[in-house]
Design an enzyme around this catalytic site. Sequence first.
Site, PDB file in Angstrom:
ATOM      1  N   GLU A 157      11.013   8.769 -11.524  1.00  0.00           N
ATOM      2  CA  GLU A 157      10.076   9.814 -11.932  1.00  0.00           C
ATOM      3  C   GLU A 157      10.550  10.533 -13.196  1.00  0.00           C
ATOM      4  O   GLU A 157       9.735  10.890 -14.056  1.00  0.00           O
ATOM      5  CB  GLU A 157       9.878  10.804 -10.786  1.00  0.00           C
ATOM      6  CG  GLU A 157       9.171  10.182  -9.597  1.00  0.00           C
ATOM      7  CD  GLU A 157       8.984  11.151  -8.452  1.00  0.00           C
ATOM      8  OE1 GLU A 157       7.864  11.655  -8.278  1.00  0.00           O
ATOM      9  OE2 GLU A 157       9.965  11.405  -7.726  1.00  0.00           O
ATOM     10  N   GLU A 202       9.992   6.620  -1.616  1.00  0.00           N
ATOM     11  CA  GLU A 202       9.823   7.845  -0.831  1.00  0.00           C
ATOM     12  C   GLU A 202       9.127   7.617   0.508  1.00  0.00           C
ATOM     13  O   GLU A 202       9.437   8.291   1.503  1.00  0.00           O
ATOM     14  CB  GLU A 202       9.073   8.904  -1.648  1.00  0.00           C
ATOM     15  CG  GLU A 202       9.940   9.649  -2.657  1.00  0.00           C
ATOM     16  CD  GLU A 202      10.113   8.902  -3.972  1.00  0.00           C
ATOM     17  OE1 GLU A 202      10.678   9.493  -4.909  1.00  0.00           O
ATOM     18  OE2 GLU A 202       9.683   7.727  -4.079  1.00  0.00           O
TER      19      GLU A 202
END
Length: 257
Positions: free
Chosen positions: A112, A132
């Site tokens: 990210e 995630e």
Amino acid sequence: MVETRKVLVDRAGGIGIVTLNRPEQRNAIDAETCAQLRAAFDGIEADDSLRIAVLAAKGPVFCAGMDLKAFVNGEAEQILFGPGRLGGFASRVRRKPVIAAVQGAALAGGFEIMLACDMAVAVRGAIFGLPECKRGIVAGAGGAFRLGQLLPRAIANEILLTGAPFDAERAASLGLINRITEGDPLPEALRLARDIAENAPLSISASLDLARCAQDAVSETCWAENDRHLRALIASEDAKEGARAFAERRGARWTGC
């Protein structure tokens, strides 16, 4: 070089070089790293002699994302919701471009952070991914909606929902990185940065602003939704179980709570 322990700051002409310096922790992001990375880019933005920055990392891994030990120890608010969000960088407003120089793995929040940069150079063999869903949380540092902006829906959904890693060749084919190197990506990132730094600074800033315009038009709404989902998930029992299972190297036992 100015060493701030977990983050190093250097310069090469008009290029700022910011380096994550937690190799033993796979450059995972804790609250202190967030604060130091935020301060490093505050300095770059304030220094008119710097036109562009490169974000690199020490050791064999670019960044493994959020430090799960710090998360379990109560640093989640500072790490995920402080100014600029993850790393003090994921959502910060910048007028100068940043190139990621990625070696090893850029996973979860590390990926990210790379996606929050404007360009990326990676070594062949680098690994990317957003695992995630395997940890009971969500790619809440902009990864979920940035992939949705950058990639066809089916591809973004596959990356997000399987959590499976992919290599530099696929990342390049998807347009997520600019160049692949056979060795250390930093020299190639600096070459690209020098090509950009030779141009007019006001033109660089304006071009970057306009290139981001379409994405930025919806970013405020996306961040609000992102934070709503992320806060709910990190408070869940599944998030705690995901972190424990990862630390204990076992399969997670999900309850949906």
